[in-house]
Enzyme design. Structure first.
Site, PDB file in Angstrom:
ATOM      1  N   ILE A   1      -5.395   5.197  -7.278  1.00 31.88           N
ATOM      2  CA  ILE A   1      -5.489   3.899  -6.707  1.00 31.88           C
ATOM      3  C   ILE A   1      -5.670   4.313  -5.096  1.00 31.88           C
ATOM      4  O   ILE A   1      -4.763   4.914  -4.562  1.00 31.88           O
ATOM      5  CB  ILE A   1      -4.041   3.175  -7.036  1.00 31.88           C
ATOM      6  CG1 ILE A   1      -3.931   2.818  -8.331  1.00 31.88           C
ATOM      7  CG2 ILE A   1      -4.453   1.774  -6.132  1.00 31.88           C
ATOM      8  CD1 ILE A   1      -2.665   2.223  -8.536  1.00 31.88           C
ATOM      9  N   PRO A   2      -6.687   4.057  -4.392  1.00 28.25           N
ATOM     10  CA  PRO A   2      -7.111   4.662  -3.232  1.00 28.25           C
ATOM     11  C   PRO A   2      -6.525   4.113  -1.949  1.00 28.25           C
ATOM     12  O   PRO A   2      -7.366   3.520  -1.204  1.00 28.25           O
ATOM     13  CB  PRO A   2      -8.620   4.677  -3.113  1.00 28.25           C
ATOM     14  CG  PRO A   2      -9.056   3.443  -3.922  1.00 28.25           C
ATOM     15  CD  PRO A   2      -7.940   3.443  -5.101  1.00 28.25           C
ATOM     16  N   CYS A   3      -5.454   4.290  -1.913  1.00 27.02           N
ATOM     17  CA  CYS A   3      -4.587   3.590  -0.728  1.00 27.02           C
ATOM     18  C   CYS A   3      -4.991   4.320   0.709  1.00 27.02           C
ATOM     19  O   CYS A   3      -4.953   3.880   1.774  1.00 27.02           O
ATOM     20  CB  CYS A   3      -3.293   3.516  -0.988  1.00 27.02           C
ATOM     21  SG  CYS A   3      -2.431   5.111  -1.205  1.00 27.02           S
ATOM     22  N   HIS A   4      -5.620   5.707   0.473  1.00 25.69           N
ATOM     23  CA  HIS A   4      -5.935   6.266   1.716  1.00 25.69           C
ATOM     24  C   HIS A   4      -7.309   5.862   2.106  1.00 25.69           C
ATOM     25  O   HIS A   4      -7.535   5.747   3.366  1.00 25.69           O
ATOM     26  CB  HIS A   4      -6.269   7.675   1.340  1.00 25.69           C
ATOM     27  CG  HIS A   4      -7.355   7.860   0.366  1.00 25.69           C
ATOM     28  ND1 HIS A   4      -7.146   7.575  -1.072  1.00 25.69           N
ATOM     29  CD2 HIS A   4      -8.645   8.359   0.392  1.00 25.69           C
ATOM     30  CE1 HIS A   4      -8.333   7.906  -1.846  1.00 25.69           C
ATOM     31  NE2 HIS A   4      -9.258   8.206  -0.707  1.00 25.69           N
TER      32      HIS A   4
ATOM     33  N   ASN B   1       0.938  -1.193  -0.002  1.00 24.07           N
ATOM     34  CA  ASN B   1       0.003   0.062   0.003  1.00 24.07           C
ATOM     35  C   ASN B   1       0.885   1.301  -0.154  1.00 24.07           C
ATOM     36  O   ASN B   1       0.743   2.311  -0.772  1.00 24.07           O
ATOM     37  CB  ASN B   1      -1.135  -0.094   1.256  1.00 24.07           C
ATOM     38  CG  ASN B   1      -2.240   0.854   1.111  1.00 24.07           C
ATOM     39  OD1 ASN B   1      -2.886   0.915   0.227  1.00 24.07           O
ATOM     40  ND2 ASN B   1      -2.417   1.387   2.206  1.00 24.07           N
TER      41      ASN B   1
END
Length: 195
Positions: free
Chosen positions: A157-160, A148
């Site tokens: 790419i929604p790593c949050h 991540n």
């Protein structure tokens, strides 16, 4: 609203990409066309390849100025403009998903994790441990966290949207205040709900 359909575009994470040797899969820095985007959170940097495929986003406060090609292709200019436009819409709460061509570079394991991140719906979260469990990784939350953290295209790419197993905000390359702000932008309460 643009980008309302879930998974409108997923990254190019083909087996061929996963099996490529790192030296053949990484483009020289000068082959990339770079630009900036002002956001309420600070200045971001974006990079696309000659085909206009998004390959990097640098979060506010994390960007280091890198060289850009002096002669971008028309496709690169169009790709960067489209990425800027869609990110602006995201920050204005007018877009929930991205309809961009993007191609992160990483190991086969990282690509698998990033593909899973793209499945987390807007406004929802999932824990590192849950992703590890889905993939059959016993005690794999840290490995998921490392992948991540290596995400070269955050927000798209929604790593949050990945949080600790008890719902706490942990680990984000842009810092926890930015992670909280992005989740709040997506309508998340102070204590995110797990997906």
């Amino acid at each position: 609203m643009p980008g309302d359909a879930h998974n409108a575009m997923v990254p190019n994470l083909s087996t061929d990409e996963c099996n490529r040797a790192p030296s053949s899969g990484v483009k020289a820095l000068v082959d990339l066309y770079r630009g900036e985007l002002e956001t309420a959170f600070g200045r971001m940097q974006l990079a696309v390849d000659a085909d206009g495929v998004l390959v990097e986003t640098w979060l506010p406060g994390r960007a280091k100025r890198k060289d850009s090609t002096d002669n971008p292709t028309p496709a690169a200019v169009a790709g960067l403009d489209l990425a800027r436009k869609q990110l602006e819409q995201y920050f204005e709460r007018k877009r929930r998903t991205f309809e961009l061509r993007f191609e992160p570079r990483g190991s086969a394991f990282e690509l698998e994790i990033w593909k899973r991140l793209c499945e987390i719906p807007y406004g929802c979260t999932v824990s590192y441990g849950a992703i590890a469990g889905e993939l059959g990784l016993i005690n794999g939350a840290r490995a998921v966290g490392r992948a991540n953290g290596a995400n070269p295209i955050p927000i798209v790419i929604p790593c949050h949207r990945v949080i600790g197993s008890s719902g706490e905000l942990v680990g984000f390359g842009g810092g926890l205040p930015l992670k909280r702000a992005l989740l709040e932008l997506e309508g998340m309460p102070a204590q995110p709900r797990l997906f």
